[in-house]
Design an enzyme around this catalytic site. Structure first.
Site, mmCIF file in Angstrom:
data_model
loop_
_atom_site.group_PDB
_atom_site.id
_atom_site.type_symbol
_atom_site.label_atom_id
_atom_site.label_comp_id
_atom_site.label_asym_id
_atom_site.label_seq_id
_atom_site.Cartn_x
_atom_site.Cartn_y
_atom_site.Cartn_z
ATOM 1 N N GLY A 59 47.339 33.613 31.757
ATOM 2 C CA GLY A 59 46.726 33.454 33.121
ATOM 3 C C GLY A 59 45.359 32.771 33.251
ATOM 4 N N LEU A 85 42.439 33.838 33.168
ATOM 5 C CA LEU A 85 41.197 34.105 32.168
ATOM 6 C C LEU A 85 41.659 34.039 30.948
ATOM 7 C CD1 LEU A 85 38.740 35.807 31.008
ATOM 8 C CD2 LEU A 85 40.117 37.784 31.232
ATOM 9 N N ILE A 87 53.545 43.882 28.215
ATOM 10 C CA ILE A 87 52.722 45.465 27.764
ATOM 11 C C ILE A 87 53.537 46.392 28.547
ATOM 12 C CG2 ILE A 87 50.544 43.891 27.589
ATOM 13 C CD1 ILE A 87 49.724 44.975 30.080
ATOM 14 N N ALA A 131 47.874 41.425 33.658
ATOM 15 C CA ALA A 131 47.508 42.282 34.700
ATOM 16 C C ALA A 131 48.689 41.850 35.756
ATOM 17 C CB ALA A 131 46.349 42.435 35.293
ATOM 18 N N TYR A 132 48.987 42.903 36.798
ATOM 19 C CA TYR A 132 49.647 42.501 38.109
ATOM 20 C C TYR A 132 48.544 42.356 38.844
ATOM 21 C CZ TYR A 132 52.602 43.197 41.965
ATOM 22 O OH TYR A 132 53.586 43.051 43.161
ATOM 23 N N THR A 133 48.386 41.183 39.484
ATOM 24 C CA THR A 133 47.233 40.677 40.311
ATOM 25 C C THR A 133 47.727 40.240 41.566
ATOM 26 O OG1 THR A 133 47.333 38.232 39.347
ATOM 27 C CG2 THR A 133 45.974 39.893 38.387
ATOM 28 N N TYR A 135 46.939 47.855 44.454
ATOM 29 C CA TYR A 135 46.464 47.249 43.306
ATOM 30 C C TYR A 135 45.144 47.820 42.633
ATOM 31 C CZ TYR A 135 43.686 43.686 40.919
ATOM 32 O OH TYR A 135 42.937 42.934 39.839
ATOM 33 N N LYS A 143 44.647 49.665 38.960
ATOM 34 C CA LYS A 143 43.500 49.253 38.076
ATOM 35 C C LYS A 143 42.765 50.368 37.703
ATOM 36 C CE LYS A 143 42.967 45.587 36.801
ATOM 37 N NZ LYS A 143 43.369 44.748 35.554
HETATM 38 N N1 NAP Z 1 42.108 37.187 40.177
HETATM 39 C C1 NAP Z 1 40.961 38.001 40.764
HETATM 40 O O1 NAP Z 1 40.376 37.669 41.811
HETATM 41 C C2 NAP Z 1 40.452 39.182 39.888
HETATM 42 C C3 NAP Z 1 39.553 39.835 40.525
HETATM 43 C C4 NAP Z 1 39.013 41.120 39.717
HETATM 44 C C5 NAP Z 1 39.603 41.268 38.630
HETATM 45 N N2 NAP Z 1 40.639 40.783 38.077
HETATM 46 C C6 NAP Z 1 41.242 41.229 36.841
HETATM 47 O O2 NAP Z 1 40.976 40.015 35.918
HETATM 48 C C7 NAP Z 1 41.780 39.981 34.973
HETATM 49 C C8 NAP Z 1 42.562 38.675 34.895
HETATM 50 O O3 NAP Z 1 42.903 38.187 35.992
HETATM 51 P P1 NAP Z 1 43.428 36.715 36.150
HETATM 52 O O4 NAP Z 1 43.139 36.221 37.566
HETATM 53 O O5 NAP Z 1 43.270 36.019 34.919
HETATM 54 O O6 NAP Z 1 44.931 37.097 36.317
HETATM 55 P P2 NAP Z 1 46.329 36.030 36.382
HETATM 56 O O7 NAP Z 1 45.995 34.488 36.286
HETATM 57 O O8 NAP Z 1 47.247 36.618 37.415
HETATM 58 O O9 NAP Z 1 47.025 36.298 34.863
HETATM 59 C C9 NAP Z 1 47.503 37.485 34.785
HETATM 60 C C10 NAP Z 1 48.699 37.316 33.499
HETATM 61 O O10 NAP Z 1 49.209 38.564 33.267
HETATM 62 C C11 NAP Z 1 50.610 38.335 32.932
HETATM 63 N N3 NAP Z 1 51.474 39.513 32.998
HETATM 64 C C12 NAP Z 1 51.703 39.866 34.034
HETATM 65 N N4 NAP Z 1 52.628 41.217 33.860
HETATM 66 C C13 NAP Z 1 52.620 41.174 32.357
HETATM 67 C C14 NAP Z 1 53.071 42.011 31.629
HETATM 68 N N5 NAP Z 1 53.923 43.153 31.916
HETATM 69 N N6 NAP Z 1 52.936 41.735 30.160
HETATM 70 C C15 NAP Z 1 52.306 40.679 29.841
HETATM 71 N N7 NAP Z 1 51.429 39.891 30.766
HETATM 72 C C16 NAP Z 1 51.842 40.315 32.027
HETATM 73 C C17 NAP Z 1 50.909 37.185 33.862
HETATM 74 O O11 NAP Z 1 52.088 36.536 33.305
HETATM 75 P P3 NAP Z 1 53.141 35.632 34.285
HETATM 76 O O12 NAP Z 1 52.046 34.389 34.584
HETATM 77 O O13 NAP Z 1 54.190 35.331 33.449
HETATM 78 O O14 NAP Z 1 53.044 36.335 35.722
HETATM 79 C C18 NAP Z 1 49.586 36.157 33.798
HETATM 80 O O15 NAP Z 1 49.603 35.238 32.934
HETATM 81 C C19 NAP Z 1 42.979 41.013 35.485
HETATM 82 O O16 NAP Z 1 43.035 42.265 34.828
HETATM 83 C C20 NAP Z 1 42.824 41.235 36.852
HETATM 84 O O17 NAP Z 1 42.939 42.425 37.478
HETATM 85 C C21 NAP Z 1 41.226 39.366 38.784
#
Ligand code: NAP
Length: 290
Positions: free
Chosen positions: A10, A12, A36, A59-61, A124, A128
Protein backbone atom coordinates in the site's frame (compact mmCIF):
# COMPACT_ATOMS: atom_id res chain seq x y z
CA UNK A 1 15.17 -4.03 15.42
CA UNK A 2 13.14 -6.81 13.75
CA UNK A 3 10.02 -5.32 12.23
CA UNK A 4 7.06 -6.94 10.47
CA UNK A 5 5.08 -4.68 8.15
CA UNK A 6 1.62 -5.78 6.99
CA UNK A 7 0.00 -4.23 3.92
CA UNK A 8 3.48 -3.76 2.45
CA UNK A 9 2.25 -2.90 -1.05
CA UNK A 10 0.00 0.00 0.00
CA UNK A 11 0.95 3.71 -0.02
CA UNK A 12 2.31 3.76 3.52
CA UNK A 13 3.89 0.32 3.15
CA UNK A 14 5.86 1.36 0.07
CA UNK A 15 6.91 4.69 1.57
CA UNK A 16 8.20 2.82 4.63
CA UNK A 17 10.23 0.53 2.38
CA UNK A 18 11.81 3.59 0.76
CA UNK A 19 12.92 4.97 4.13
CA UNK A 20 14.15 1.90 5.98
CA UNK A 21 16.43 2.85 8.87
CA UNK A 22 19.78 1.07 8.83
CA UNK A 23 19.00 -0.70 12.10
CA UNK A 24 15.68 -2.18 10.89
CA UNK A 25 15.51 -5.77 9.72
CA UNK A 26 12.18 -5.61 7.91
CA UNK A 27 9.83 -8.38 6.80
CA UNK A 28 7.36 -6.55 4.56
CA UNK A 29 4.31 -8.75 3.93
CA UNK A 30 1.76 -8.11 1.20
CA UNK A 31 -1.81 -9.31 1.47
CA UNK A 32 -0.84 -12.41 -0.57
CA UNK A 33 1.85 -13.19 2.00
CA UNK A 34 -0.24 -12.48 5.10
CA UNK A 35 -3.99 -11.87 5.02
CA UNK A 36 -4.72 -10.28 8.39
CA UNK A 37 -8.33 -11.51 8.32
CA UNK A 38 -6.91 -15.03 8.82
CA UNK A 39 -6.32 -15.19 12.58
CA UNK A 40 -4.47 -18.50 12.49
CA UNK A 41 -2.11 -17.33 9.77
CA UNK A 42 -1.40 -14.12 11.70
CA UNK A 43 -0.59 -16.05 14.89
CA UNK A 44 1.55 -18.60 13.01
CA UNK A 45 3.58 -16.09 10.95
CA UNK A 46 4.23 -13.74 13.85
CA UNK A 47 5.19 -16.60 16.20
CA UNK A 48 7.71 -17.70 13.56
CA UNK A 49 9.15 -14.23 12.82
CA UNK A 50 9.01 -13.00 16.45
CA UNK A 51 9.47 -9.30 15.57
CA UNK A 52 10.20 -6.61 18.15
CA UNK A 53 7.68 -4.37 16.41
CA UNK A 54 4.70 -4.85 14.06
CA UNK A 55 3.53 -2.00 11.83
CA UNK A 56 0.01 -2.56 10.55
CA UNK A 57 -0.34 -0.64 7.28
CA UNK A 58 -2.92 -3.14 6.00
CA UNK A 59 -6.45 -1.82 5.77
CA UNK A 60 -9.65 -1.84 3.79
CA UNK A 61 -9.49 1.77 2.51
CA UNK A 62 -12.24 1.99 -0.14
CA UNK A 63 -14.43 4.49 1.72
CA UNK A 64 -17.42 4.44 -0.66
CA UNK A 65 -17.26 0.72 -1.43
CA UNK A 66 -17.37 0.02 2.32
CA UNK A 67 -21.00 1.22 2.32
CA UNK A 68 -21.81 -1.70 -0.02
CA UNK A 69 -19.68 -4.28 1.82
CA UNK A 70 -19.38 -3.22 5.47
CA UNK A 71 -18.59 -6.79 6.56
CA UNK A 72 -15.53 -6.87 4.29
CA UNK A 73 -14.32 -3.56 5.77
CA UNK A 74 -14.96 -4.89 9.28
CA UNK A 75 -13.10 -8.16 8.58
CA UNK A 76 -9.89 -6.26 7.77
CA UNK A 77 -10.14 -3.12 9.87
CA UNK A 78 -11.65 -4.57 13.04
CA UNK A 79 -11.04 -8.33 13.10
CA UNK A 80 -7.66 -8.05 11.33
CA UNK A 81 -6.54 -5.46 13.90
CA UNK A 82 -7.68 -7.78 16.72
CA UNK A 83 -5.74 -10.73 15.28
CA UNK A 84 -2.59 -8.65 15.13
CA UNK A 85 -3.08 -7.29 18.64
CA UNK A 86 -3.54 -10.78 20.12
CA UNK A 87 -0.46 -12.07 18.33
CA UNK A 88 1.57 -8.97 19.34
CA UNK A 89 0.67 -9.54 23.00
CA UNK A 90 1.47 -13.26 22.79
CA UNK A 91 5.01 -12.63 21.51
CA UNK A 92 5.62 -9.37 23.40
CA UNK A 93 5.97 -7.24 20.25
CA UNK A 94 5.13 -3.57 20.03
CA UNK A 95 2.21 -2.95 17.64
CA UNK A 96 1.82 0.31 15.71
CA UNK A 97 -1.57 0.46 14.00
CA UNK A 98 -2.74 3.18 11.60
CA UNK A 99 -6.19 4.72 11.90
CA UNK A 100 -8.08 7.62 10.42
CA UNK A 101 -9.64 11.06 10.88
CA UNK A 102 -12.89 9.47 9.64
CA UNK A 103 -13.51 8.10 13.15
CA UNK A 104 -14.81 11.64 13.85
CA UNK A 105 -18.13 13.16 12.77
CA UNK A 106 -16.68 16.50 11.68
CA UNK A 107 -18.80 18.73 13.92
CA UNK A 108 -15.79 20.18 15.76
CA UNK A 109 -14.58 23.75 15.28
CA UNK A 110 -11.00 23.05 16.41
CA UNK A 111 -8.62 20.21 15.49
CA UNK A 112 -9.61 16.89 17.05
CA UNK A 113 -7.53 15.74 20.01
CA UNK A 114 -6.61 12.10 20.57
CA UNK A 115 -9.17 11.56 23.33
CA UNK A 116 -12.12 13.30 21.63
CA UNK A 117 -15.04 10.91 21.15
CA UNK A 118 -15.31 9.09 17.86
CA UNK A 119 -18.62 9.15 16.05
CA UNK A 120 -18.05 7.96 12.48
CA UNK A 121 -20.39 8.95 9.68
CA UNK A 122 -19.60 6.01 7.40
CA UNK A 123 -18.96 2.26 7.40
CA UNK A 124 -15.21 2.67 6.82
CA UNK A 125 -14.91 5.01 9.83
CA UNK A 126 -16.96 2.62 11.99
CA UNK A 127 -14.73 -0.31 11.05
CA UNK A 128 -11.60 1.72 11.87
CA UNK A 129 -12.97 2.94 15.23
CA UNK A 130 -13.93 -0.63 16.18
CA UNK A 131 -10.43 -1.69 15.12
CA UNK A 132 -8.93 0.83 17.54
CA UNK A 133 -11.15 -0.52 20.33
CA UNK A 134 -10.28 -4.13 19.50
CA UNK A 135 -6.61 -3.20 19.71
CA UNK A 136 -7.01 -1.51 23.07
CA UNK A 137 -8.83 -4.55 24.47
CA UNK A 138 -6.52 -7.22 23.09
CA UNK A 139 -3.21 -5.40 23.59
CA UNK A 140 -3.43 -2.20 25.67
CA UNK A 141 0.23 -1.33 25.09
CA UNK A 142 -0.39 -0.89 21.32
CA UNK A 143 0.05 2.44 19.59
CA UNK A 144 -2.68 3.83 17.34
CA UNK A 145 -1.51 6.48 14.89
CA UNK A 146 -4.38 8.37 13.27
CA UNK A 147 -3.75 10.23 10.04
CA UNK A 148 -5.76 11.88 7.26
CA UNK A 149 -6.05 12.51 3.51
CA UNK A 150 -2.99 10.42 2.53
CA UNK A 151 -1.28 11.01 -0.79
CA UNK A 152 1.96 9.76 -2.30
CA UNK A 153 3.63 8.70 -5.51
CA UNK A 154 2.13 5.22 -4.98
CA UNK A 155 -1.29 3.61 -5.26
CA UNK A 156 -4.53 5.49 -5.72
CA UNK A 157 -5.01 8.88 -4.07
CA UNK A 158 -6.49 12.35 -4.61
CA UNK A 159 -3.32 13.88 -6.10
CA UNK A 160 -3.04 11.16 -8.71
CA UNK A 161 -6.75 11.39 -9.50
CA UNK A 162 -6.50 15.16 -10.06
CA UNK A 163 -3.46 14.78 -12.36
CA UNK A 164 -5.20 12.03 -14.32
CA UNK A 165 -8.38 14.08 -14.74
CA UNK A 166 -6.44 17.13 -15.91
CA UNK A 167 -4.39 15.13 -18.40
CA UNK A 168 -7.45 13.33 -19.73
CA UNK A 169 -9.43 16.55 -20.12
CA UNK A 170 -6.79 18.91 -21.58
CA UNK A 171 -7.02 22.69 -21.23
CA UNK A 172 -10.21 23.19 -23.30
CA UNK A 173 -12.29 20.87 -21.17
CA UNK A 174 -15.06 21.97 -18.79
CA UNK A 175 -13.95 22.85 -15.25
CA UNK A 176 -13.22 20.08 -12.77
CA UNK A 177 -15.74 20.16 -9.91
CA UNK A 178 -14.21 19.64 -6.47
CA UNK A 179 -15.85 19.66 -3.04
CA UNK A 180 -15.18 22.88 -1.11
CA UNK A 181 -17.08 22.31 2.14
CA UNK A 182 -15.10 19.40 3.62
CA UNK A 183 -11.89 20.40 5.41
CA UNK A 184 -8.97 18.23 6.50
CA UNK A 185 -5.18 17.93 6.49
CA UNK A 186 -3.48 16.37 3.45
CA UNK A 187 -0.63 14.13 4.60
CA UNK A 188 2.26 12.80 2.54
CA UNK A 189 2.56 9.06 3.23
CA UNK A 190 6.36 9.49 3.24
CA UNK A 191 6.10 11.92 6.16
CA UNK A 192 3.73 9.50 7.91
CA UNK A 193 6.31 6.74 7.36
CA UNK A 194 8.94 8.93 9.06
CA UNK A 195 6.53 9.41 12.00
CA UNK A 196 6.01 5.63 12.23
CA UNK A 197 9.77 5.10 12.29
CA UNK A 198 10.19 7.68 15.07
CA UNK A 199 7.34 6.13 17.07
CA UNK A 200 8.83 2.66 16.69
CA UNK A 201 12.01 3.97 18.28
CA UNK A 202 10.26 5.94 21.02
CA UNK A 203 10.19 5.12 24.74
CA UNK A 204 8.59 1.68 25.17
CA UNK A 205 6.25 3.26 27.72
CA UNK A 206 4.62 5.35 24.96
CA UNK A 207 1.24 3.83 24.11
CA UNK A 208 -2.31 4.86 23.31
CA UNK A 209 -3.47 7.12 20.50
CA UNK A 210 -1.37 9.63 18.55
CA UNK A 211 -2.30 11.91 15.67
CA UNK A 212 -0.01 12.75 12.76
CA UNK A 213 -1.05 14.73 9.67
CA UNK A 214 0.22 17.47 7.37
CA UNK A 215 0.42 20.99 8.82
CA UNK A 216 -2.23 22.68 6.64
CA UNK A 217 -6.02 22.55 6.94
CA UNK A 218 -7.84 22.95 3.62
CA UNK A 219 -10.79 21.83 1.54
CA UNK A 220 -10.54 19.27 -1.28
CA UNK A 221 -10.93 22.23 -3.64
CA UNK A 222 -8.02 24.06 -1.98
CA UNK A 223 -5.96 20.86 -2.13
CA UNK A 224 -6.70 20.48 -5.86
CA UNK A 225 -5.69 24.11 -6.42
CA UNK A 226 -2.35 23.47 -4.69
CA UNK A 227 -1.79 20.35 -6.81
CA UNK A 228 -2.39 22.23 -10.06
CA UNK A 229 -0.36 25.29 -9.00
CA UNK A 230 2.54 22.98 -8.18
CA UNK A 231 2.08 20.96 -11.41
CA UNK A 232 2.08 24.17 -13.45
CA UNK A 233 5.27 25.35 -11.76
CA UNK A 234 6.98 22.01 -12.49
CA UNK A 235 5.92 21.78 -16.11
CA UNK A 236 4.84 24.85 -18.09
CA UNK A 237 3.06 22.53 -20.56
CA UNK A 238 0.93 20.84 -17.88
CA UNK A 239 -2.77 21.27 -18.82
CA UNK A 240 -3.83 23.18 -15.69
CA UNK A 241 -7.63 22.95 -15.60
CA UNK A 242 -10.23 25.38 -14.31
CA UNK A 243 -11.63 24.36 -10.93
CA UNK A 244 -15.12 24.93 -9.59
CA UNK A 245 -15.96 24.44 -5.93
CA UNK A 246 -19.11 22.47 -5.15
CA UNK A 247 -20.89 21.32 -2.00
CA UNK A 248 -20.28 17.77 -0.81
CA UNK A 249 -24.03 17.23 -1.11
CA UNK A 250 -23.73 17.91 -4.87
CA UNK A 251 -20.99 15.32 -5.34
CA UNK A 252 -22.40 11.83 -5.84
CA UNK A 253 -20.80 9.48 -3.31
CA UNK A 254 -22.03 6.52 -1.29
CA UNK A 255 -20.34 7.45 1.98
CA UNK A 256 -20.93 10.56 4.08
CA UNK A 257 -17.73 12.32 5.02
CA UNK A 258 -16.96 14.68 7.93
CA UNK A 259 -17.12 18.40 7.11
CA UNK A 260 -14.06 19.06 9.26
CA UNK A 261 -11.52 16.46 10.36
CA UNK A 262 -8.29 18.33 11.13
CA UNK A 263 -6.25 16.47 13.75
CA UNK A 264 -4.38 18.11 16.60
CA UNK A 265 -0.85 16.66 16.65
CA UNK A 266 0.49 18.21 19.87
CA UNK A 267 1.04 14.83 21.54
CA UNK A 268 3.31 13.51 18.80
CA UNK A 269 5.01 16.91 18.39
CA UNK A 270 5.96 16.68 22.07
CA UNK A 271 8.04 13.62 21.06
CA UNK A 272 10.03 15.91 18.75
CA UNK A 273 8.20 15.20 15.51
CA UNK A 274 7.72 17.99 13.01
CA UNK A 275 4.74 18.26 10.67
CA UNK A 276 5.46 19.06 7.04
CA UNK A 277 3.58 21.76 5.14
CA UNK A 278 1.90 20.83 1.87
CA UNK A 279 4.21 23.22 0.02
CA UNK A 280 7.23 21.25 1.28
CA UNK A 281 5.80 17.78 0.72
CA UNK A 282 3.78 18.08 -2.50
CA UNK A 283 6.69 19.03 -4.82
CA UNK A 284 8.53 15.85 -3.74
CA UNK A 285 5.58 13.74 -4.85
CA UNK A 286 4.93 15.65 -8.07
CA UNK A 287 8.62 15.27 -8.94
CA UNK A 288 7.90 11.52 -9.12
CA UNK A 289 4.65 11.91 -11.05
CA UNK A 290 5.32 14.66 -13.61
N1 NAP B 1 -5.61 6.71 2.21
C1 NAP B 1 -6.04 7.68 3.03
O1 NAP B 1 -6.43 8.77 2.60
C2 NAP B 1 -6.06 7.44 4.51
C3 NAP B 1 -6.54 8.45 5.35
C4 NAP B 1 -6.54 8.23 6.73
C5 NAP B 1 -6.04 7.05 7.25
N2 NAP B 1 -5.60 6.09 6.40
C6 NAP B 1 -5.10 4.83 6.99
O2 NAP B 1 -3.71 4.76 6.70
C7 NAP B 1 -3.33 3.39 6.55
C8 NAP B 1 -2.55 3.22 5.26
O3 NAP B 1 -3.37 3.64 4.18
P1 NAP B 1 -2.90 3.53 2.67
O4 NAP B 1 -3.45 4.69 1.95
O5 NAP B 1 -1.44 3.24 2.63
O6 NAP B 1 -3.72 2.25 2.22
P2 NAP B 1 -3.66 1.47 0.84
O7 NAP B 1 -2.74 2.14 -0.11
O8 NAP B 1 -5.07 1.19 0.45
O9 NAP B 1 -2.96 0.12 1.29
C9 NAP B 1 -3.60 -0.79 2.11
C10 NAP B 1 -2.90 -2.10 1.95
O10 NAP B 1 -3.58 -3.06 2.77
C11 NAP B 1 -3.64 -4.26 2.05
N3 NAP B 1 -4.71 -5.10 2.54
C12 NAP B 1 -6.04 -4.97 2.34
N4 NAP B 1 -6.68 -5.99 2.93
C13 NAP B 1 -5.74 -6.76 3.52
C14 NAP B 1 -5.77 -7.95 4.27
N5 NAP B 1 -6.92 -8.57 4.53
N6 NAP B 1 -4.61 -8.47 4.71
C15 NAP B 1 -3.43 -7.88 4.45
N7 NAP B 1 -3.33 -6.75 3.72
C16 NAP B 1 -4.48 -6.20 3.27
C17 NAP B 1 -3.86 -3.85 0.61
O11 NAP B 1 -3.49 -4.92 -0.22
P3 NAP B 1 -4.01 -4.97 -1.75
O12 NAP B 1 -3.16 -3.93 -2.45
O13 NAP B 1 -3.70 -6.36 -2.16
O14 NAP B 1 -5.45 -4.63 -1.71
C18 NAP B 1 -2.94 -2.64 0.51
O15 NAP B 1 -1.64 -3.03 0.13
C19 NAP B 1 -4.63 2.59 6.65
O16 NAP B 1 -4.78 2.11 7.96
C20 NAP B 1 -5.71 3.60 6.36
O17 NAP B 1 -6.94 3.24 6.98
C21 NAP B 1 -5.57 6.25 5.05
Amino acid sequence: MNVVLTGASGQLGRCLHDRLPADWDLAGLTRAELDITDGRAVARVLARLRPDCIVNAAAYTAVDQAEREPDAAMAVNEQGARHLARAACDIGARLIHISTDYVFDGHASRPYAELDSGNPLNAYGRSKLLGERALRQACPSSLVLRTSWLYSEYGGNFVKTMLRMARAAGTDAPAIRVVNDQFGCPTYAGDLADAVIRLAGSDPAASGIYHYCGADVMSWHGFAQEVFDCAGRRDAAFPVPRLVGIAGSDYPSLARRPAYSALSCEKIEALGMRRASLRDALPKVLARLI
